[in-house]
Design an enzyme around this catalytic site. Structure first.
Site, PDB file in Angstrom:
ATOM      1  N   HIS A   1       0.613  -0.636  -0.003  1.00 33.73           N
ATOM      2  CA  HIS A   1      -0.338   0.016  -0.047  1.00 33.73           C
ATOM      3  C   HIS A   1       0.768   1.038   0.116  1.00 33.73           C
ATOM      4  O   HIS A   1       1.130   1.508   0.982  1.00 33.73           O
ATOM      5  CB  HIS A   1      -0.646   0.476   1.506  1.00 33.73           C
ATOM      6  CG  HIS A   1      -2.343   1.027   1.492  1.00 33.73           C
ATOM      7  ND1 HIS A   1      -3.255   1.147   1.644  1.00 33.73           N
ATOM      8  CD2 HIS A   1      -1.918   2.042   0.340  1.00 33.73           C
ATOM      9  CE1 HIS A   1      -4.008   2.071   1.487  1.00 33.73           C
ATOM     10  NE2 HIS A   1      -3.205   3.164   0.946  1.00 33.73           N
TER      11      HIS A   1
ATOM     12  N   GLU B   1      -2.797  -2.132  -3.351  1.00 31.85           N
ATOM     13  CA  GLU B   1      -4.369  -1.048  -2.527  1.00 31.85           C
ATOM     14  C   GLU B   1      -3.450   0.013  -2.685  1.00 31.85           C
ATOM     15  O   GLU B   1      -2.196   0.969  -2.323  1.00 31.85           O
ATOM     16  CB  GLU B   1      -3.809  -1.244  -0.771  1.00 31.85           C
ATOM     17  CG  GLU B   1      -4.077  -2.791  -0.387  1.00 31.85           C
ATOM     18  CD  GLU B   1      -4.296  -3.114   0.884  1.00 31.85           C
ATOM     19  OE1 GLU B   1      -4.025  -2.473   1.747  1.00 31.85           O
ATOM     20  OE2 GLU B   1      -4.577  -4.304   1.536  1.00 31.85           O
TER      21      GLU B   1
ATOM     22  N   HIS C   1      -7.506  -6.833   7.099  1.00 34.00           N
ATOM     23  CA  HIS C   1      -8.020  -6.157   8.954  1.00 34.00           C
ATOM     24  C   HIS C   1      -7.944  -6.714   9.808  1.00 34.00           C
ATOM     25  O   HIS C   1      -8.902  -7.300  10.033  1.00 34.00           O
ATOM     26  CB  HIS C   1      -8.633  -5.018   8.547  1.00 34.00           C
ATOM     27  CG  HIS C   1      -8.312  -3.250   9.173  1.00 34.00           C
ATOM     28  ND1 HIS C   1      -7.663  -3.183   8.148  1.00 34.00           N
ATOM     29  CD2 HIS C   1      -8.928  -3.167  10.198  1.00 34.00           C
ATOM     30  CE1 HIS C   1      -7.322  -1.179   9.434  1.00 34.00           C
ATOM     31  NE2 HIS C   1      -7.403  -1.591  10.240  1.00 34.00           N
TER      32      HIS C   1
END
Length: 240
Positions: A43, A70, A190
């Site tokens: 990310h 991401e 997550h």
């Protein structure tokens, strides 16, 4: 079979804390693959506080499993993803200054924006996934913007798991069934860890992929990287 994608951002955070190239995130990615990881997730945030944009370029040259990038789909992200052409682009609604992803997309409010972005990525042959809370109307909205997959934001599940795992999983079961009925692929991520991962997988057997970074890397400090990846794979039903 649910695949494990390892998010290597925290390795980059450790490297950046001291400068230099230790740990080497390219070597880390290759080792994760060698130890059994079935994907690598990064990310790259605008401030490059962990994964840097150049890391993404270098990783794209060597990653042989599924490469997942991401990010919030601003111009810089889109330019990078189109250049690299990963297997998957996971779109998150993060503001530039947030510490970590903390909410899913409002697919109704952002319908036009997401439709345009997803169409653009599909033209490049890139599979799309969008970060979503387990809210039925948002999942219905995800189908309307024609994303390939959704990634269920599992923080609420992880927080509620130890006090009442049945209640914690309930909205995710409904969300997953709806996604399946709408022909959406299903990812999750997550705060997933060794405590809560297997119950998630047992409850929702058709999850395509989980992306795990922070907990896995914390556990790796204690257990060792190769061993911890094998432990996570066992939670998903993979045995070697």
């Amino acid at each position: 079979m649910t695949r494990l994608s390892v998010n290597i951002n925290k390795f980059a955070t450790l490297r950046n804390a001291r400068g230099g190239n230790n740990p080497d995130v390219v070597k880390v990615a290759l080792d994760c693959e060698r130890f059994g990881a079935q994907g690598i997730t990064v990310h790259p945030r605008p401030d490059e506080r962990h994964i840097r944009y150049n890391d993404v370029i270098e990783l794209a040259k060597v990653v042989t499993t599924e490469f997942n990038i991401e990010g919030y789909p601003d111009d810089r992200y889109m330019e990078l993803v189109k250049k690299v052409k990963p297997a998957q682009a996971t779109l998150v609604p993060d503001a530039p200054d947030v510490l970590t992803s903390n909410a899913g997309w409002d697919t109704i409010k952002n319908k036009s924006f997401l439709t345009e972005i997803i169409s653009d990525l599909k033209k490049e042959g890139i599979r799309t996934s969008i970060f979503i809370d387990p809210v039925p109307k948002m999942i219905e909205g995800a189908a309307k913007v024609e994303t390939d997959r959704i990634e269920l934001y599992t923080e609420a599940y992880a927080k509620g798991y130890h006090s009442n795992k049945e209640a914690a999983i309930a909205p995710y079961l409904k969300a997953a069934d709806l996604a399946k009925n709408l022909d959406l692929g299903l990812n999750a991520g997550h705060d997933l860890d060794l405590d809560n991962l297997s119950y998630l997988k047992e409850s929702i057997t058709y999850i395509d992929e989980v992306s795990i970074g922070h907990a896995l890397i914390c556990d790796a400090i204690y257990y060792g990287l190769e061993n911890i990846i094998q432990l996570y794979l066992r939670q998903l039903g993979h045995y070697r």
